[in-house]
Write an enzyme that holds these catalytic residues in place. Structure first.
Site, mmCIF file in Angstrom:
data_model
loop_
_atom_site.group_PDB
_atom_site.id
_atom_site.type_symbol
_atom_site.label_atom_id
_atom_site.label_comp_id
_atom_site.label_asym_id
_atom_site.label_seq_id
_atom_site.Cartn_x
_atom_site.Cartn_y
_atom_site.Cartn_z
ATOM 1 N N ARG B 295 9.626 72.250 10.658
ATOM 2 C CA ARG B 295 10.114 71.585 9.438
ATOM 3 C C ARG B 295 9.119 71.729 8.292
ATOM 4 N NH1 ARG B 295 13.566 66.428 12.033
ATOM 5 N NH2 ARG B 295 15.274 67.819 12.618
ATOM 6 N N TYR B 439 18.811 74.727 7.841
ATOM 7 C CA TYR B 439 18.360 74.826 9.237
ATOM 8 C C TYR B 439 17.163 73.945 9.560
ATOM 9 C CZ TYR B 439 15.548 79.089 7.863
ATOM 10 O OH TYR B 439 14.708 80.000 7.305
ATOM 11 N N GLU B 440 16.858 73.852 10.832
ATOM 12 C CA GLU B 440 15.864 72.891 11.350
ATOM 13 C C GLU B 440 16.218 71.458 10.963
ATOM 14 O OE1 GLU B 440 13.836 73.751 13.512
ATOM 15 O OE2 GLU B 440 13.819 75.914 13.232
ATOM 16 N N GLY B 441 17.495 71.147 10.981
ATOM 17 C CA GLY B 441 17.962 69.820 10.559
ATOM 18 C C GLY B 441 18.282 69.857 9.083
ATOM 19 N N GLN B 446 17.187 65.119 7.522
ATOM 20 C CA GLN B 446 15.800 64.753 7.190
ATOM 21 C C GLN B 446 15.756 63.376 6.526
ATOM 22 O OE1 GLN B 446 13.460 66.841 8.285
ATOM 23 N NE2 GLN B 446 15.104 68.231 8.896
#
Lengths: 597, 597
Positions: B295, B439-441, B446
């Site tokens: 992140r 991406y990555e959440g 977040q």
């Protein structure tokens, strides 16, 4: 792929309930345009957009246009779709019956343009450019030019294209170099290179009519030495049949971020035969007639994409099961809840919705004024309408395309990774819509037009066409002390005060130093636009609040009120930030050393 | 094409002047990392990024990756560039010397990651995914797994990939279906389909090490029944040479909006041999170790693109002659002035700059705390640093990518039509950067992490790691009554009060009803992030104001102060709008009828 249904219910609301569209039929020449006629036209347009144009949207993006030996091929299905479009009479709807048009009010035409832009933005440019050329030509062309070209353009068998930009000049047309040499027969020889020419070459029509900015040999330097010429791709014989090819050819097509099914051409004019449109050296006037119409049309592109993206995002958010509602499972029988239960997903969807519906109302307001400007029997009323349109044209172009891009990005975000891959078509909306913030004058140029020309014009006369009705409305509603409406009128009032103060500041500071107006321009235009939407949302809420449950079997009016509330509470607060930024002035940007960037 | 120069001057400022990077060498294990060593490393990295990676950025986008018979080919030049990257030791810089790494502090590594992302975002994903896998494996893998796999991954001859997402599960990993069946030899047979696997298959390395989330037969349902497995593409023999191909293959690659030179793969596991990483059913913990590192890295992608786009826009704005300055011609000898004279162009450039430099400072703050967390001798100090990193990780991921996309769009807008065509590479920045918000959440996830986990954690303990230093700084500076600094401290103070009030509101309302926290999340994260940038901009201004003209021959510090001023006056006011939106609560979105969307 995301599907599209024309938002006919909302369009009827905006046209007939908000803008009192039944009035249209009282305007001279519009007698036949009653609701009975308009409704089926909208339905037919919806059908075409949903069933013919939208299915070609993604395939058109994948395939793009190709250039081979000077011939541009549009993607598979486009020529056939254009034929259906033309045969259905859609190229002629807004045109003058004198040239075979159907003379539809702008207030209706605008809604149809929105649908076309939602369904297939690339496709919309082909008839769209013809419509722009039609405006210039019908306003400034000689009778002979009009008789020769307009009927075929209105019929759609010939198309139009506007040739302004050159490699060294975009915004600053004063730098343009294309030359026009007068011939003995009254025609001109046009020579020069034009770039970024939408619909410059394609396989949809038999002929293409270019309107080209160029300089006469005796032209003064700069912007005051530019004339407008009509140059057909094929010369036209006296019997209207096509003669030999003219000296104009497509040299290349651009590879772009989006609108890939729209051919963006480099057009080379090599002693092409052309005819003067309007007066020598007064080409910018004729060009601006087109440009203003196009700017409103580009605004509709932003709105159209916002609506389409909203629909795609809602469909996905209803279907995609992922996670549980924060307030406990809503569908315990399923492996997860649909993501539409999540507040942050709703924030994105409602933002898209509030922008799309608000922008539709603003566009309808402008469109109705276009009709009043053209048709109202009272010259004073015509002038007022013209002022209003002049004022809001840059706002509509910039606001609707800025919000359109924001909405398209939100729609894509709702889909997450599935929005980023091409399959669902959501990222295409982002790419397609992005150009609308740039062409027909970048949104920065629109903002400068608003603060630099429209605000100061005639001591603020144009501005009053907006300020007076809004101010009167706020005052009336405040006095009525309508409890239910207060939650809308109060934030509208606050935003309006900010707009008034910012206007005074921009006018004052800009008079002293034009760079101050320039520094405020973009934020000011957005403040103006968001306040205009707040006014329209309040009026839409007022209409909707007056409905009983019996009036509202499908919950349309309740949703209207709810969306208005979301707009006021969650989006309109932006005006406070814009106000502060404007009031801070431009010193922080102008004092920055050029070398330090 | 836009060129790129690593902003080394600003990086040194942030590292050594703002974050006191000289302290790094006082941490145990970092003794050698003095400025003398760090400077040439940054310079070498810059050279590689400018000369090797950036020239492949646009060609990589044009060519994309191809899949044929299960083999993915990266674009021309990528394998050779990767070889240079690996041979230069860049895959190992941040890794533990125990596995052949160079043990570079995160504070330095982060700057290098930014450069790589600026130069070629698609390329960055290949070593980036290996770095993510390295984190999970080095923290949770058995000694045997670590000894077998990490040295080759650190050396870069093998790469890593993270396999989380499946067609039916992205954010909600509890829904995942991939199965792992224990074998008699202690290994597992992994079967299932994974999608959106970055670097899942490519031609850059000899082997690919997949970290795969899957369920054991006795796994509890949902998120608590997920385990992590290591699955190599080629099985590894005892002597570290490659054995037979494992049961994993790339079934398809995605066609995406951007990062086209990064292969995004569908990976099919068919009884592939794998080994458990960490404890059974505790896979999410090991995954989160990777995820948190990723992140922060994704945040750097946003920053990297913002910087690259800024540079491209500045170069164009200096060269493009169009129109005249509103205050009179600046270059009367030329046909027009460069567009950098226009306030609205400066507004766009300064917004990009203020975001990029502010985000760089925020990232450096987090990175230094990563070093303190790992290296500080005092456990209390390590814990504080860990808290700080946990708090700001979602902010950095979401804020830096949101602002990165905004900056990339502004950069493109500066170029007008020339930004929309592919030639200049400016629209590629927009397309590439866009995935980083997803991406990555997703950034919405977040924001929920921030308000739902980080804020309430241990009665606000994490939050105090940010609130205390900022509050103490504002108080100290207000008491000092430094006239020159007041123009920065005052708006910072106002924004901070808004953040404190909004925090109290979100905490209070969220306790009563979690949907209220969810409704505020995105706006709250941005309010938090913009306030953090305001704090850092004030500190950067303070450092720069203390310099004399003799200290500042190139005007670096003067530009810093000017950019800080622009940030405070023109960008920070957004916090007032965010504050109002948050305080309005979430009822307007949650009350909206689902059927009415």
């Amino acid at each position: 792929m995301a599907s599209y249904k024309a938002p006919l219910r909302d369009m009827r609301f905006v046209l007939f309930e908000l803008m009192d569209g039944d009035e249209l039929a009282s305007l001279p020449g519009y007698e036949e345009f009653t609701r009975d006629l308009i409704d089926p036209i909208l339905e037919e347009a919806a059908k075409l957009c949903e069933e013919v144009l939208h299915p070609l949207n993604r395939t058109g993006d994948e395939e793009g246009c190709t250039l081979e030996n000077g011939v541009v091929r549009t993607p598979k299905g486009f020529p056939e779709a254009y034929r259906l479009f033309r045969e259905g009479g859609w190229t002629s709807i807004a045109c003058d019956p004198a040239y075979g048009g159907q003379g539809l009010p702008k207030a209706v035409d605008t809604l149809i343009v929105e649908m076309i832009c939602s369904a297939n933005l690339s496709f919309s440019l082909y008839p769209g450019l013809t419509a722009g050329a039609y405006v210039s030509l019908s306003n400034y062309g000689s009778d002979e030019l009009k008789q020769t070209y307009l009927p075929k353009m209105v019929e759609g068998v010939w198309s139009g294209a506007m040739c302004l930009t050159e490699p060294q000049c975009g915004t600053d047309l004063g730098l343009l170099r294309t030359r026009a040499i007068p011939e003995a027969d009254g025609s001109y020889k046009i020579t020069g290179a034009k770039i970024f020419i939408s619909a410059g070459e394609h396989d949809l029509t038999e002929n293409i009519i270019y309107l080209v900015l160029a300089r006469l040999p005796d032209a003064p330097k700069g912007i005051k030495g530019i004339s407008l010429f009509l140059v057909p791709k094929y010369l036209v014989k006296d019997d209207s049949s096509l003669g030999p090819r003219n000296g104009v050819a497509c040299g290349a097509i651009e590879h772009k971020m989006g609108i890939k099914a729209s051919a963006t051409c480099v057009m080379n004019f090599d002693e092409a035969k052309g005819w003067l449109v309007g007066e020598p050296h007064k080409g910018m006037r004729a060009m601006f007639a087109m440009m203003n119409a196009e700017r409103l049309a580009v605004g509709m592109q932003g709105l159209g994409v916002a609506e389409a993206s909203y629909q795609g995002a809602v469909a996905y958010a209803r279907e995609r099961l992922q996670g549980r509602s924060l307030s406990g499972a809503k569908h315990p029988d399923k492996p997860a809840d649909p993501i539409i239960v999540h507040p942050d997903v709703r924030r994105m969807l409602l933002t898209q919705r509030a922008y799309a519906e608000g922008c539709r109302a603003l566009a309808a307001w402008a469109a109705k004024n276009l009709d009043l400007q053209q048709r109202h029997p009272d010259p004073e009323a015509r002038k007022e309408a013209e002022d209003f349109v002049a004022l809001v044209t840059p706002v509509i172009k910039a606001l609707l395309t800025d919000l359109g891009s924001e909405a398209a990005n939100l729609g894509m975000q709702v889909l997450g990774g599935h929005g980023y891959i091409r399959e669902h078509g959501m990222e295409q909306y982002v790419r397609d819509c992005r150009i609308a913030q740039i062409y027909e004058g970048t949104n920065g140029v629109q903002a400068l037009d608003l603060v630099g020309r429209k605000l100061p014009a005639d001591a603020g006369r144009l501005l009053r066409r907006f300020f007076h009705p809004v101010s009167a409305y706020i005052e009336a509603k405040t006095q009525q002390n309508d409890k239910a409406l207060a939650e809308f009128v109060q934030p509208l009032g606050k935003a309006f005060v900010r707009l008034q103060q910012a206007t005074a500041q921009v006018a004052r500071a800009g008079l002293r130093n034009p760079e101050e107006a320039g520094a405020a321009a973009t934020d000011y235009l957005r403040l103006f636009g968001l306040t205009a939407l707040a006014y329209l949302w309040t009026r839409m809420a007022e209409i909707s609040l007056a409905k009983t449950e019996a009036d509202d079997p499908d919950g349309f009016y309740a949703a209207k009120v709810a969306t208005a509330r979301f707009y006021m509470q969650r989006l309109l607060p932006q005006t406070s930030a814009l106000f502060s930024a404007i009031m801070a002035g431009g010193a922080s940007m102008m004092a920055f050393e050029e070398a330090a960037f």
